[in-house]
Design a protein around this motif. Structure first.
Motif, PDB file in Angstrom:
ATOM      1  N   GLY A 197      16.268  27.363 -37.310  1.00 35.94           N
ATOM      2  CA  GLY A 197      16.465  28.654 -37.973  1.00 35.94           C
ATOM      3  C   GLY A 197      15.298  29.618 -37.418  1.00 35.94           C
ATOM      4  N   LEU A 198      15.473  30.970 -37.561  1.00 36.94           N
ATOM      5  CA  LEU A 198      14.522  31.847 -36.782  1.00 36.94           C
ATOM      6  C   LEU A 198      14.196  32.963 -37.816  1.00 36.94           C
ATOM      7  N   ARG A 199      12.954  33.243 -38.279  1.00 35.81           N
ATOM      8  CA  ARG A 199      12.654  34.349 -39.066  1.00 35.81           C
ATOM      9  C   ARG A 199      12.396  35.376 -38.079  1.00 35.81           C
ATOM     10  N   PRO A 200      13.227  36.490 -37.691  1.00 36.66           N
ATOM     11  CA  PRO A 200      12.515  37.343 -36.488  1.00 36.66           C
ATOM     12  C   PRO A 200      11.682  38.203 -37.291  1.00 36.66           C
ATOM     13  N   SER A 201      11.025  39.270 -36.495  1.00 34.82           N
ATOM     14  CA  SER A 201      10.267  40.305 -37.045  1.00 34.82           C
ATOM     15  C   SER A 201      10.994  41.590 -37.736  1.00 34.82           C
ATOM     16  N   TYR A 202      10.177  42.268 -38.340  1.00 33.67           N
ATOM     17  CA  TYR A 202      10.863  43.339 -39.215  1.00 33.67           C
ATOM     18  C   TYR A 202      11.787  44.207 -38.134  1.00 33.67           C
ATOM     19  N   GLY A 203      12.950  44.392 -38.470  1.00 38.28           N
ATOM     20  CA  GLY A 203      13.881  45.476 -37.852  1.00 38.28           C
ATOM     21  C   GLY A 203      14.333  44.815 -36.631  1.00 38.28           C
ATOM     22  N   ARG A 204      14.310  43.771 -36.154  1.00 36.38           N
ATOM     23  CA  ARG A 204      14.850  43.032 -34.771  1.00 36.38           C
ATOM     24  C   ARG A 204      16.295  42.905 -35.125  1.00 36.38           C
ATOM     25  N   VAL A 205      16.691  42.696 -36.109  1.00 37.62           N
ATOM     26  CA  VAL A 205      18.130  42.330 -36.559  1.00 37.62           C
ATOM     27  C   VAL A 205      18.519  43.502 -37.729  1.00 37.62           C
ATOM     28  N   PRO A 206      19.773  43.998 -37.423  1.00 38.26           N
ATOM     29  CA  PRO A 206      19.906  44.931 -38.296  1.00 38.26           C
ATOM     30  C   PRO A 206      20.122  44.689 -39.969  1.00 38.26           C
ATOM     31  N   GLY A 234       4.877  28.217 -51.874  1.00 40.60           N
ATOM     32  CA  GLY A 234       5.742  28.779 -50.557  1.00 40.60           C
ATOM     33  C   GLY A 234       4.725  29.530 -49.442  1.00 40.60           C
ATOM     34  N   TYR A 235       3.393  29.171 -49.592  1.00 36.72           N
ATOM     35  CA  TYR A 235       2.473  30.268 -48.716  1.00 36.72           C
ATOM     36  C   TYR A 235       2.680  29.556 -47.390  1.00 36.72           C
ATOM     37  N   TYR A 236       3.140  28.272 -47.041  1.00 40.20           N
ATOM     38  CA  TYR A 236       3.258  28.075 -45.665  1.00 40.20           C
ATOM     39  C   TYR A 236       4.151  28.729 -44.842  1.00 40.20           C
ATOM     40  N   THR A 237       4.993  29.544 -45.431  1.00 42.35           N
ATOM     41  CA  THR A 237       5.928  30.722 -45.073  1.00 42.35           C
ATOM     42  C   THR A 237       5.823  32.011 -45.213  1.00 42.35           C
ATOM     43  N   MET A 238       5.207  32.129 -46.313  1.00 42.81           N
ATOM     44  CA  MET A 238       5.054  33.416 -47.040  1.00 42.81           C
ATOM     45  C   MET A 238       3.977  34.173 -46.219  1.00 42.81           C
ATOM     46  N   VAL A 239       2.977  33.589 -45.849  1.00 36.88           N
ATOM     47  CA  VAL A 239       1.742  34.312 -44.836  1.00 36.88           C
ATOM     48  C   VAL A 239       2.433  34.979 -43.674  1.00 36.88           C
ATOM     49  N   TRP A 240       3.375  34.242 -42.949  1.00 32.08           N
ATOM     50  CA  TRP A 240       4.018  34.951 -41.870  1.00 32.08           C
ATOM     51  C   TRP A 240       4.658  36.136 -41.906  1.00 32.08           C
ATOM     52  N   ASN A 241       5.305  36.273 -43.246  1.00 32.69           N
ATOM     53  CA  ASN A 241       6.175  37.278 -43.701  1.00 32.69           C
ATOM     54  C   ASN A 241       5.176  38.558 -43.637  1.00 32.69           C
ATOM     55  N   ALA A 242       3.865  38.331 -44.392  1.00 32.27           N
ATOM     56  CA  ALA A 242       2.940  39.138 -44.636  1.00 32.27           C
ATOM     57  C   ALA A 242       2.271  39.732 -43.251  1.00 32.27           C
ATOM     58  N   LEU A 243       2.209  38.809 -42.365  1.00 29.25           N
ATOM     59  CA  LEU A 243       1.671  39.121 -41.011  1.00 29.25           C
ATOM     60  C   LEU A 243       2.762  39.717 -40.044  1.00 29.25           C
ATOM     61  N   ASP A 244       4.191  39.599 -40.526  1.00 32.11           N
ATOM     62  CA  ASP A 244       5.074  39.987 -39.563  1.00 32.11           C
ATOM     63  C   ASP A 244       5.282  39.334 -38.346  1.00 32.11           C
ATOM     64  N   TYR A 245       4.995  37.763 -38.357  1.00 23.69           N
ATOM     65  CA  TYR A 245       4.980  37.117 -36.945  1.00 23.69           C
ATOM     66  C   TYR A 245       6.319  36.239 -37.123  1.00 23.69           C
ATOM     67  N   ARG A 268       3.726  35.831 -32.050  1.00 20.55           N
ATOM     68  CA  ARG A 268       3.182  37.126 -32.528  1.00 20.55           C
ATOM     69  C   ARG A 268       4.309  38.191 -32.794  1.00 20.55           C
ATOM     70  N   THR A 269       4.152  39.110 -33.484  1.00 19.69           N
ATOM     71  CA  THR A 269       4.946  40.084 -33.908  1.00 19.69           C
ATOM     72  C   THR A 269       5.930  40.675 -32.756  1.00 19.69           C
ATOM     73  N   LEU A 270       7.154  40.651 -33.010  1.00 15.09           N
ATOM     74  CA  LEU A 270       8.084  41.092 -31.972  1.00 15.09           C
ATOM     75  C   LEU A 270       8.370  40.167 -30.455  1.00 15.09           C
ATOM     76  N   GLU A 271       7.644  38.946 -30.639  1.00 17.89           N
ATOM     77  CA  GLU A 271       7.609  38.067 -29.912  1.00 17.89           C
ATOM     78  C   GLU A 271       9.000  37.004 -29.652  1.00 17.89           C
ATOM     79  N   GLU A 272       9.975  37.337 -30.206  1.00 14.61           N
ATOM     80  CA  GLU A 272      11.015  36.521 -30.609  1.00 14.61           C
ATOM     81  C   GLU A 272      11.672  35.768 -29.446  1.00 14.61           C
ATOM     82  N   GLU A 273      11.658  36.464 -28.270  1.00 14.36           N
ATOM     83  CA  GLU A 273      12.262  35.689 -27.005  1.00 14.36           C
ATOM     84  C   GLU A 273      10.973  34.576 -26.618  1.00 14.36           C
ATOM     85  N   ALA A 274       9.933  34.885 -26.602  1.00 12.96           N
ATOM     86  CA  ALA A 274       8.918  33.679 -26.250  1.00 12.96           C
ATOM     87  C   ALA A 274       9.025  32.707 -27.474  1.00 12.96           C
ATOM     88  N   VAL A 275       9.073  32.953 -28.692  1.00 14.06           N
ATOM     89  CA  VAL A 275       9.187  31.766 -29.895  1.00 14.06           C
ATOM     90  C   VAL A 275      10.231  31.037 -29.592  1.00 14.06           C
TER      91      VAL A 275
END
Length: 553
Positions: free
Chosen positions: A240-249, A468-479, A531-538
């Motif tokens: 699964g992939l959690r993208p950065s804000y706004g990458r998927v509508p 849930g902090y192992y996932t939540m922190v990355w939402n807060a950082l938008d990674y 890092r933020t908006l680095e979906e391709e590299a991730v």
């Protein structure tokens, strides 16, 4: 208005009628915990349908594009398997087989007449979390109050998937309010984990995770505001992939906490093959979603970024492993999976260093403060239409329903601004912290990606997914963060270890929860964070880690 329980009974009857009756099968007893092999032995799917449903997204698309397999045949196979999956683990909400088959027939006709595919996802069945509106269908999102509300148009993402040639197949179960790491609501009930039905499939995209684990869909769409794609992916043994804000509508979909736009929910792919993540993201981004959703980021798919131009072209990568977050120490199977991944990456010629987490507890608390600012009021207003009780616990034997107080008990607007300001400042600290790792990688670059747990445990017994902090922190950082499966819980290899010095009471509670036999056979997945908006590299680095693990087995 009828009592809310009457509305639920009527909705459940309509759901049952939407299942082709000839696809109902004789089920294994409840005592059979691992049901992952059942769809292939139940007698409903023929040999070709079993082959189709066991095929990865990339190969499915190739066979559909050349006409070797028709969209109708592929849709029929996955529809059958999805219905079997639902009977096993209760993972579906809206079932619309006739609509899916009609769409598949149109695609076959187009290919036959023109010799061309409709788009990059031509003929591919896709399941959707029960937030994504499809014209003419209800989107209850687990709320009794939303029964009978039919969508007047598609969500933007649904329109894009249709333009790309996909076949929406079914919609999948979620928890009431979406804000739980488990999947249970008053309308459709509880979704269980196909690897061990005494364990949770996580949430809030738990229906997707369970369905894809049973290969009832090759690719699905989940959403994630605090781990809701990554938890189910890790707990159910898929990608699964959690993208950065706004990458998927997101426009046109239903949601909780609408108007809270500090930490945004995002849509992302869930699939049983790592290649499916790239297929989805590339197709959606190349459809220019920013022309249909004002909040979508105007960023084209970047093949150079996928080829890791900013990361030494993928040679001699340096990964950082976060062994724990400074709040809760992971269970033995999680630590074993981290060691396995480290060894596999070193064998493949990559460097591995330790990640030093900073302010993860504070990031988790900030995230909760932002969510809780008005969430009680949001839930109360939504449920007040029918008087449906707000679920207070996901415990299996103690599902207590209680109404929240009339006042939300949230913070003032000014207090919320201070929390948001604090988060903003921590984001800058974390950026600087990551940049500073350039001094220890030996590559001349900062750490390329972080590898860490998706949770301190594998799939828990129902009602026990408490941290849930192992996932939540990355939402807060938008990674952006991807999940990849590593292993399963083995009571012999993963025996309970001696107590450690506990960080606090929650760390102690999580430690005491572990029983190797209770967690037996649960999948273990890890996160790869960029890092933020680095979906391709991730995505590319997840493929590299996945290949290294496969080579090491």
């Amino acid at each position: 208005m009828p009592h809310w329980t009457a509305l639920v009974a009527e909705k459940k009857q309509r759901q049952l009628k939407s299942i082709p009756q000839e696809w109902l099968v004789t089920l294994p007893p409840d005592s059979t915990l691992d049901v992952t092999g059942f769809p292939e032995t139940c007698g409903l799917l023929n040999a070709r349908e079993i082959e189709i449903t066991n095929t990865s997204v990339d190969i499915l698309l190739e066979k559909l594009a050349c006409g070797e397999w028709t969209a109708v045949d592929v849709t029929t196979a996955f529809s059958k398997r999805a219905i079997v999956a639902h009977q096993l683990v209760n993972c579906l909400t809206e079932i619309f087989v006739d609509r899916a088959l009609a769409r598949a027939a149109e695609l076959d006709d187009h290919l036959k007449k023109t010799g061309k595919v409709v788009g990059p996802l031509h003929g591919l069945p896709i399941s959707l979390k029960d937030q994504l509106c499809i014209k003419g269908l209800e989107t209850t999102m687990g709320y009794v109050s939303w029964i009978g509300q039919y969508a007047e148009k598609n969500a933007v993402l649904v329109d894009i998937l249709l333009e790309c040639g996909a076949v929406p197949l079914v919609r999948t179960n979620i928890p009431q309010t979406l804000m739980w790491g488990e999947t249970f609501n008053n309308v459709f009930g509880r979704t269980t984990n196909p690897h061990n039905r005494s364990l949770t499939s996580s949430g809030s995209s738990g229906g997707e995770g369970a369905l894809i684990a049973l290969k009832g869909s090759p690719l699905g769409v989940g959403s994630d505001i605090g781990g809701s794609i990554r938890g189910p992916s890790a707990f159910c043994g898929i990608y699964g992939l959690r993208p950065s804000y706004g990458r998927v509508p997101y426009c046109g979909a239903r949601n909780s906490l609408e108007g809270q736009d500090s930490i945004l929910s995002v849509f992302g792919p869930m699939t049983d093959s790592v290649g499916g993540i790239k297929v989805f993201m590339k197709a959606v981004v190349e459809a220019k979603p920013w022309l249909k959703d004002p909040l979508a980021v105007r960023k084209k798919w970047n093949e150079d970024e996928y080829n890791l131009t900013d990361h030494g072209s993928g040679k001699d990568l340096c990964f950082a492993i976060m062994w724990d977050d400074g709040v809760v120490v992971p269970h033995p199977p999680i630590r074993r999976s981290l060691k396995m991944t480290k060894a596999a990456l070193q064998k493949a010629g990559h460097k591995v260093v330790d990640w030093k987490p900073i302010k993860h507890r504070l990031l988790g608390e900030v995230t909760r403060d932002i969510w809780n600012a008005a969430s009680a009021e949001d839930f109360m207003i939504t449920t007040s239409v029918t008087g449906e009780p707000i679920i207070a616990t996901m415990e299996l034997d103690d599902v207590v329903a209680s109404s929240l107080p009339q006042k939300s008990g949230g913070i003032t607007a000014y207090q919320l601004w201070q929390v948001q300001k604090l988060r903003q400042n921590i984001r800058k600290e974390y950026l600087d912290h990551w940049e500073a790792t350039a001094s220890e990688t030996g590559t001349g670059r900062p750490v390329d990606a972080i590898i860490c747990p998706a949770a301190p445990y594998a799939a828990t017994p129902h009602g026990k997914n408490c941290y849930g902090y192992y996932t939540m922190v990355w939402n807060a950082l938008d990674y952006p963060a991807a999940i990849f499966p590593v292993t399963t819980v083995d009571p012999i290899l993963d025996g309970k270890e001696l107590t450690h010095d506990f960080y606090d009471e929650i760390d102690k509670k999580v430690y005491e929860m572990y029983d190797p036999e209770k967690f037996k056979n649960a999948p273990v997945g890890l996160q790869l964070v960029g890092r933020t908006l680095e979906e391709e590299a991730v995505i590319r680095m997840t493929e590299i880690v996945d290949a290294a693990l496969a080579a090491a087995k």
